[in-house]
Design a protein around this motif. Structure first.
Motif, PDB file in Angstrom:
ATOM      1  N   GLU A   1      -2.571   3.659  14.299  1.00 32.66           N
ATOM      2  CA  GLU A   1      -1.210   3.919  13.601  1.00 32.66           C
ATOM      3  C   GLU A   1      -0.994   3.031  12.424  1.00 32.66           C
ATOM      4  N   ARG A   2       0.024   3.410  11.448  1.00 34.29           N
ATOM      5  CA  ARG A   2       0.135   2.819  10.187  1.00 34.29           C
ATOM      6  C   ARG A   2       1.518   2.326   9.865  1.00 34.29           C
ATOM      7  N   PHE A   3       1.652   1.242   9.107  1.00 35.03           N
ATOM      8  CA  PHE A   3       2.849   1.052   8.420  1.00 35.03           C
ATOM      9  C   PHE A   3       2.611   0.598   7.255  1.00 35.03           C
ATOM     10  N   PHE A   4       3.866   0.659   6.336  1.00 34.46           N
ATOM     11  CA  PHE A   4       3.819   0.213   4.940  1.00 34.46           C
ATOM     12  C   PHE A   4       4.500  -1.140   4.629  1.00 34.46           C
ATOM     13  N   ALA A   5       3.665  -2.213   4.264  1.00 34.67           N
ATOM     14  CA  ALA A   5       4.201  -3.174   4.081  1.00 34.67           C
ATOM     15  C   ALA A   5       5.094  -3.487   2.659  1.00 34.67           C
ATOM     16  N   VAL A   6       6.458  -3.982   2.777  1.00 28.93           N
ATOM     17  CA  VAL A   6       7.221  -4.005   1.688  1.00 28.93           C
ATOM     18  C   VAL A   6       7.330  -5.375   1.310  1.00 28.93           C
ATOM     19  N   THR A   7       6.855  -5.711   0.114  1.00 28.14           N
ATOM     20  CA  THR A   7       6.649  -7.201  -0.307  1.00 28.14           C
ATOM     21  C   THR A   7       7.355  -7.367  -1.677  1.00 28.14           C
ATOM     22  N   ARG A   8       8.119  -6.235  -2.161  1.00 26.95           N
ATOM     23  CA  ARG A   8       8.938  -6.654  -3.517  1.00 26.95           C
ATOM     24  C   ARG A   8      10.393  -6.861  -3.019  1.00 26.95           C
ATOM     25  N   TYR A   9      11.033  -7.695  -3.623  1.00 36.46           N
ATOM     26  CA  TYR A   9      12.528  -8.155  -3.423  1.00 36.46           C
ATOM     27  C   TYR A   9      13.340  -6.813  -3.484  1.00 36.46           C
ATOM     28  N   ASP A  10      13.503  -6.247  -4.658  1.00 38.34           N
ATOM     29  CA  ASP A  10      14.266  -5.243  -4.866  1.00 38.34           C
ATOM     30  C   ASP A  10      14.185  -4.100  -3.930  1.00 38.34           C
TER      31      ASP A  10
END
Length: 429
Positions: free
Chosen positions: A58-67
């Motif tokens: 499977e996959r996920f998308f890592a969200v790393t930016r504050y906004d």
């Protein structure tokens, strides 16, 4: 241009490290710097992983930016908490039975249950609990202050916030070890020290069942014989004709005992370790405890980001920051990376106990799922450090912090051992 190409070539291997257990046993700053590399390369980093339940890729998308973390947190209609769970993998139904409180819900179910619980978390209702925080931290420090050298996690960070929660819920002190052992298993992320050599999910489900049975018995007793504790208030709460159903009480307690306990527990451990790494910041805090404690607590939560992540699932196709998401895509908000985003914070890699403003997302992003117990956690941390500075002023870290040995990407980036030394003092009574 050359450096950007070199960065792009290294990203595939680095991306894999987010699900590599060794990534999460690195020192805090080392892993934050690596996550910063993801953040600066692109807004969303695609991460492939093997689903431990199905064996499928499977996959996920890592969200790393504050906004982006803030925007996702504010938009529960597009980014769902109820589609499978807030964990990386979808939880099986038997796991959701224990861990399916309103953290895994969308409106209207989330709004209904949170409203019932929030009635017991108003400043007035929490006044007695907040007062008891000082009594409990004094009691806990009394238990080890004569020893001179202890594991701070076992001596203070572990029992203190959990005792606050147990007393708040009306859990008898005779059941404290049961609750402590069960929460260690649930929070351990598969660490063999807590789950043993067996199957981690079996151990976690067993711990959830143990807490559920304990809480169901207490709730039944409070329905018959009301008292002034939180359990009694929850089972008798009536918000616009709505009451918490019997099967909803135990999952809430597990959420409180796990998430509510561990934010404080982990922040306390990381905070003491950070003060040993930045002695000038410790000196500034100890020189003006009343003036600095408020901002120092916020900075510890920002810098250490005790809660590692929360997942959301796309309910529709959606474009954000130039990326086209598809319905069903999973996004995983990495709060530590967002808390060090230079777009939102001046000199984010600097630990500054006087930092202000400090709009961190260490208690979650703004929106309907912002941590309900944030003010309690702030109070616990403030009181704990005030008492440490007052009673153990020369306390020092004398060994390496030992991180959790989680099986993958842990929900909580905890420290399980932190050796400290101090001049022995007498108990208060």
């Amino acid at each position: 241009m050359r450096s950007r190409r070199r960065l792009a070539r290294t990203l595939p291997n680095m991306t894999h490290r987010l699900t590599d257990p060794t990534f999460w046993t690195q020192p805090l700053n080392d892993r934050m710097l690596e996550m910063g590399t993801f953040r600066e390369a692109e807004p969303f980093t695609e991460v492939a992983f093997t689903n431990e339940f199905t064996g499928e890729q499977e996959r996920f998308f890592a969200v790393t930016r504050y906004d982006d973390v803030v925007a996702i947190s504010k938009d529960p209609k597009t980014f769902s908490s109820a589609s499978g769970a807030i964990s990386i993998v979808d939880l099986p139904p038997d796991a959701l039975e224990f861990f399916g409180s309103f953290i895994n819900m969308d409106n209207p179910r989330h709004q209904r249950q949170r409203a019932i619980v929030a009635k017991s978390f108003t400043p007035t209702e929490l006044a007695n609990v907040l007062d008891s925080v000082e009594t409990i931290v004094t009691e806990v420090i009394d238990g080890f202050c004569e020893e001179g050298e202890v594991d701070l996690v076992k001596a203070l960070a572990q029992p203190f916030p959990l005792l606050v929660i147990c007393d708040m819920m009306g859990i008898p002190r005779s059941e404290f070890d049961t609750v402590l052992n069960a929460t260690n298993i649930i929070l351990g992320g598969g660490d063999p020290e807590f789950v043993g050599e067996g199957d981690p999910m079996t151990a976690i489900l067993g711990a959830g069942l143990e807490l559920t049975n304990l809480m169901n018995e207490l709730a039944d007793e409070r329905r018959k014989n009301p008292t002034d504790d939180l359990t009694s208030k929850l089972v008798h709460a009536d918000v616009d004709g709505e009451m918490m159903a019997p099967e909803e009480v135990a999952p809430f307690f597990i959420l409180l005992a796990v998430a509510g306990n561990d934010t404080t527990r982990t922040a306390l451990s990381h905070g003491m370790n950070l003060l040993s790494q930045f002695p000038e910041q410790r000196a500034a805090w100890q020189a003006d405890v009343d003036g600095v404690t408020g901002t120092a607590v916020e900075e510890i939560v920002r810098y250490s980001a005790p809660v590692t992540f929360m997942r959301r699932t796309l309910t529709t196709d959606f474009e954000m920051s130039g990326h086209q998401f598809a319905q069903g895509d999973k996004v995983v908000m990495l709060y530590g990376a967002a808390n060090r985003d230079p777009r939102a914070f001046d000199q984010p890699e600097v630990f500054d106990v006087r930092r202000s403003p400090n709009p961190h997302v260490g208690f979650g992003g703004p929106g309907p799922h912002f941590c309900l117990g944030a003010n309690l956690a702030r109070r616990e941390l403030a009181v704990a450090f005030r008492e440490i500075f007052k009673r153990l002023p020369d306390i020092e870290v004398v060994g390496d912090a030992v991180p959790l040995d989680a099986a993958g990407l842990p929900l909580v980036g905890g420290i399980k051992h932190l050796p400290v030394r101090f001049t022995p003092t007498a108990p208060t009574s």
